[in-house]
Design a protein around this motif. Structure first.
Motif, PDB file in Angstrom:
ATOM      1  N   ALA A 175      -0.068  -6.791  12.929  1.00  0.00           N
ATOM      2  CA  ALA A 175      -0.066  -5.662  11.992  1.00  0.00           C
ATOM      3  C   ALA A 175       1.222  -5.662  11.176  1.00  0.00           C
ATOM      4  N   SER A 176       2.340  -5.925  11.846  1.00  0.00           N
ATOM      5  CA  SER A 176       3.632  -5.916  11.162  1.00  0.00           C
ATOM      6  C   SER A 176       3.681  -6.978  10.059  1.00  0.00           C
ATOM      7  N   LEU A 177       3.235  -8.192  10.394  1.00  0.00           N
ATOM      8  CA  LEU A 177       3.295  -9.281   9.417  1.00  0.00           C
ATOM      9  C   LEU A 177       2.356  -9.034   8.245  1.00  0.00           C
ATOM     10  N   ALA A 180      -6.825  -7.718   6.347  1.00  0.00           N
ATOM     11  CA  ALA A 180      -6.808  -6.813   7.507  1.00  0.00           C
ATOM     12  C   ALA A 180      -8.222  -6.542   8.003  1.00  0.00           C
ATOM     13  N   ARG A 181      -9.170  -6.381   7.050  1.00  0.00           N
ATOM     14  CA  ARG A 181     -10.575  -6.170   7.450  1.00  0.00           C
ATOM     15  C   ARG A 181     -11.077  -7.363   8.257  1.00  0.00           C
ATOM     16  N   LEU A 213       1.589 -10.182  -0.298  1.00  0.00           N
ATOM     17  CA  LEU A 213       0.249 -10.234  -0.900  1.00  0.00           C
ATOM     18  C   LEU A 213       0.019  -8.922  -1.641  1.00  0.00           C
ATOM     19  N   THR A 214      -0.945  -8.920  -2.537  1.00  0.00           N
ATOM     20  CA  THR A 214      -1.263  -7.660  -3.209  1.00  0.00           C
ATOM     21  C   THR A 214      -1.931  -6.735  -2.188  1.00  0.00           C
ATOM     22  N   ALA A 215      -1.897  -5.441  -2.513  1.00  0.00           N
ATOM     23  CA  ALA A 215      -2.464  -4.465  -1.577  1.00  0.00           C
ATOM     24  C   ALA A 215      -3.937  -4.762  -1.310  1.00  0.00           C
ATOM     25  N   GLN A 216      -4.666  -5.127  -2.357  1.00  0.00           N
ATOM     26  CA  GLN A 216      -6.094  -5.430  -2.200  1.00  0.00           C
ATOM     27  C   GLN A 216      -6.303  -6.593  -1.225  1.00  0.00           C
ATOM     28  N   LYS A 272      -4.216  -7.604   1.073  1.00  0.00           N
ATOM     29  CA  LYS A 272      -3.846  -7.189   2.437  1.00  0.00           C
ATOM     30  C   LYS A 272      -5.021  -6.470   3.089  1.00  0.00           C
ATOM     31  N   ILE A 273      -5.679  -5.627   2.297  1.00  0.00           N
ATOM     32  CA  ILE A 273      -6.829  -4.883   2.838  1.00  0.00           C
ATOM     33  C   ILE A 273      -7.929  -5.864   3.250  1.00  0.00           C
ATOM     34  N   LEU A 291       1.354  -6.084   7.098  1.00  0.00           N
ATOM     35  CA  LEU A 291       1.901  -4.991   6.284  1.00  0.00           C
ATOM     36  C   LEU A 291       3.015  -5.485   5.363  1.00  0.00           C
ATOM     37  N   GLN A 333      -1.119  -7.717  18.773  1.00  0.00           N
ATOM     38  CA  GLN A 333      -1.741  -6.951  17.684  1.00  0.00           C
ATOM     39  C   GLN A 333      -0.676  -6.257  16.838  1.00  0.00           C
ATOM     40  N   GLU A 334       0.369  -5.749  17.497  1.00  0.00           N
ATOM     41  CA  GLU A 334       1.431  -5.078  16.742  1.00  0.00           C
ATOM     42  C   GLU A 334       2.172  -6.081  15.852  1.00  0.00           C
TER      43      GLU A 334
END
Lengths: 447, 203
Positions: free
Chosen positions: A350-352, A367-368, A358-361, A363-364, A354, A346-347
């Motif tokens: 998460a690292s990859l 991630a969701r 990709l754009t922040a949107q 990534k969100i 972050l 999981q870490e």
């Protein structure tokens, strides 16, 4: 019909011993279809081996007081009926009960088939064919199970056994002369049976854990996993010509076989990537080792020992108790290691995410999706592709997202591979222990 | 002699096979095929963003801020992010570490000259805000030089971070990436509020 009798009995021997590991690749499907837990589904494998291991010797003793052809036919019929019951089992408890019955019938069938094959083919050829059929069945079981699960369903594994076993019932009854069993004269051969048990425990790592790694850890289909593990039986077939070429002593052959199995399992513990090709060479070592040891040890345990059926019972018992011991040692280790692998995986994910380009949107969104997938697949390897599909990224972002998905998959594969490492190393240690039982000096008799 | 050689043949062959396989595997990285290890959060990490404007700014702030917070808490950036993504109350130490981390991020970006001018953020903030029409026209009419003279980006951001109810914000995170989105919203609002205040002062 007459000429088909002994081959049908040999097929029955192969079927019964294939059943030891035939369901390995079907376990994820069984888990899902019968709504079972991982612990329950493991008993589909354990129950068969445990009952077969414990019943083999009493079953052999039962042959002292019965007509071998009748008892063999009863055993084969029981095996056929229980196989059909396995196929229609509607719950995990029923399936486990059916597997126990299948093992009970299987134990009678195995011991009986040995007597009948010797009656048909003579001592030397009959025993050799019985041993070879058993080794082939053990090696081919996981491959056949995987292919059937992928092509049809897990139930097909049991359905296909029924007609062969049904045909073997009249074949057993058709054996005309069965020599009377001689009185018990020899003690069980401790050393070859102990080596057999330890090697069977070690081979559990190769035959059971490897398919789990391929299917559950690396996300390969049961058919792909089945084709991959077919290296083991193919290499096992190459062992005999190799031994004929080098002409070692039987002890050397078995010792080298143990060493090759240990080396192959050590190789599986240090795979450089999740590419299937990397598993080929270690599996070939295991297969060669299997081919050099199992039939030779079985023959050593039975050679010139009477009654033959009793000693066959001891070898069957040793093998399957070994499998159960292997499962008992390895299952808690790899399940705990898989649990421990979750946090670093999981870490890494998460690292990859972050640091992904990709754009922040986006990534969100990714991630969701990953969060949902990880929550839904608690305790199992998640399917990351669904998370990327759910993110609905713009076409311009898809190449970067595809690269991220590949990187994340690699992280999961690395985590799973790492989680299986200790279990493979324990398997290698068991094989080395088996080697020790071969090379340890025996007791010298007084002159 | 030939018997002895024959006896040694298979063991030698097996040794060569096992040795060869293990050597090749180790040479190709066998034994080190493991998940990526998290980097030390106390080591300065280059951060970049594919996004522009306020979204890009907040993303960089969060990435640096979380690193700083993780460093002061003695955990990895990833462990902190995953922990913040879990439901439950946040400790005072976590909230303060994150606030300090975000403030440090602003100062670091200011020193590096990577903070955008306030005027570069105004149009985007106005586009996404639901402002009084007259106020919006008035703000758009202010020349960039006046906006930049009146508003320092680092001041706006530091005030925003100081005023943020981080505990409430962290309690409502659906997942770790929401921190970005919520901070972006707060920064947008802070830019607009600051400009509206200045405008009222001028009037």
């Amino acid at each position: 019909m007459r000429r088909a009798v002994a081959p049908l009995l040999a097929v029955t021997v192969a079927l019964v011993l294939a059943d030891s590991a035939v369901v390995t690749l079907a376990l994820p499907d069984i888990l899902q279809h019968l709504d079972a837990t991982v612990g329950q589904v493991a008993w589909v494998l354990i129950s068969f081996n445990l009952v077969l291991g414990l019943i083999a010797v009493p079953a052999a003793v039962a042959f002292d007081r019965a007509q071998p052809r009748i008892l063999s036919a009863v055993g084969i019929a029981l095996f056929a009926g229980a196989s059909a019951w396995c196929a229609v089992a509607g719950s995990i408890d029923v399936l486990i009960a059916a597997r126990c019955l299948q093992a009970l019938g299987g134990a009678l069938a195995l011991v009986g088939c040995l007597e009948l094959m010797v009656a048909e083919w003579g001592e030397r050829r009959g025993v050799a064919a019985w041993v070879t059929a058993g080794v082939l069945g053990t090696a081919v079981g996981p491959v056949a199970g995987g292919l059937l699960t992928q092509a049809i369903s897990w139930q097909a594994i049991f359905v296909v056994q029924v007609p062969f076993a049904v045909l073997a019932v009249p074949a057993a009854l058709a054996v005309r002369v069965v020599p009377a069993l001689p009185p018990d004269r020899h003690r069980p051969a401790v050393r070859p049976n102990l080596t057999l048990a330890l090697l069977s425990a070690a081979l559990t790592a190769a035959l059971f854990l490897l398919v789990l790694l391929l299917v559950e850890g690396w996300g390969r289909s049961p058919a792909a996993a089945a084709l991959t593990v077919s290296v083991v039986p193919l290499a096992a077939l190459a062992a005999r010509p190799l031994a004929r070429l080098m002409r070692p002593s039987p002890e050397t052959e078995v010792a080298v076989g143990c060493f090759l199995i240990a080396g192959g399992l050590a190789g599986l513990a240090i795979l450089p990537s999740a590419h299937l090709l990397w598993t080929v060479a270690p599996q070939a070592l295991v297969g060669l080792g299997l081919g050099l040891t199992m039939d030779r040890l079985t023959a050593q345990a039975m050679e010139l020992r009477l009654p033959r059926a009793h000693h066959a019972g001891w070898t069957i018992g040793a093998r399957h108790v070994g499998v159960v011991v292997g499962l008992a040692i390895l299952t808690p280790v790899f399940t705990a290691d898989l649990q421990d692998a979750q946090e670093p995986a999981q870490e890494a994910i998460a690292s990859l995410v972050l640091d992904a380009p990709l754009t922040a949107q986006d990534k969100i969104a990714v991630a969701r999706g990953l969060g949902d997938e990880l929550t839904q697949q608690q305790g199992r390897i998640p399917d990351l592709h669904r998370a990327f599909e759910a993110a609905e990224l713009a076409p311009s972002e898809r190449p970067a997202a595809a690269a991220l998905e590949r990187d994340l998959d690699t992280q999961l594969e690395a985590a799973a591979t790492r989680a299986f490492r200790d279990s493979f190393l324990i398997g290698a240690a068991l094989a080395l222990l088996a080697l020790l039982t071969v090379v340890w000096p025996g007791r010298r008799r007084a002159a | 002699m030939s018997i002895r050689l024959s006896a040694l043949g298979l063991p030698a062959f097996a040794l060569a096979l096992v040795g060869g396989v293990l050597t090749v595997q180790l040479a190709y990285g066998g034994g080190s095929f493991e998940p990526l290890r998290s980097a030390d959060p106390c080591t300065t990490r280059e951060v970049a963003s594919r996004s522009d404007g306020i979204e890009g700014l907040t993303e960089r702030l969060v990435l640096i801020g979380v690193d700083e917070a993780a460093c002061s808490l003695g955990v990895t950036r990833e462990a902190l992010i995953l922990e913040l993504g879990q439901p439950g109350a946040r400790s005072d130490a976590q909230v303060e570490a994150l606030r300090d981390g975000l403030s440090t991020a602003v100062r670091r970006m200011d020193e590096e000259g990577t903070l955008p001018l306030a005027s570069e953020l105004v149009d985007e903030a106005l586009d996404s805000a639901d402002l009084n029409r007259f106020l919006e026209i008035a703000i758009r009419a202010i020349p960039d030089s006046v906006v930049d003279a009146a508003l320092k980006t680092d001041d706006v951001l530091l005030r925003t971070i100081a005023d943020l109810d981080l505990r409430a914000l962290l309690a409502n995170l659906d997942d770790q990436a929401d921190l970005n989105a919520q901070l972006e919203e707060a920064v947008t609002q802070a830019v607009l509020d600051s400009l509206a205040d200045r405008l009222r002062d001028l009037v």
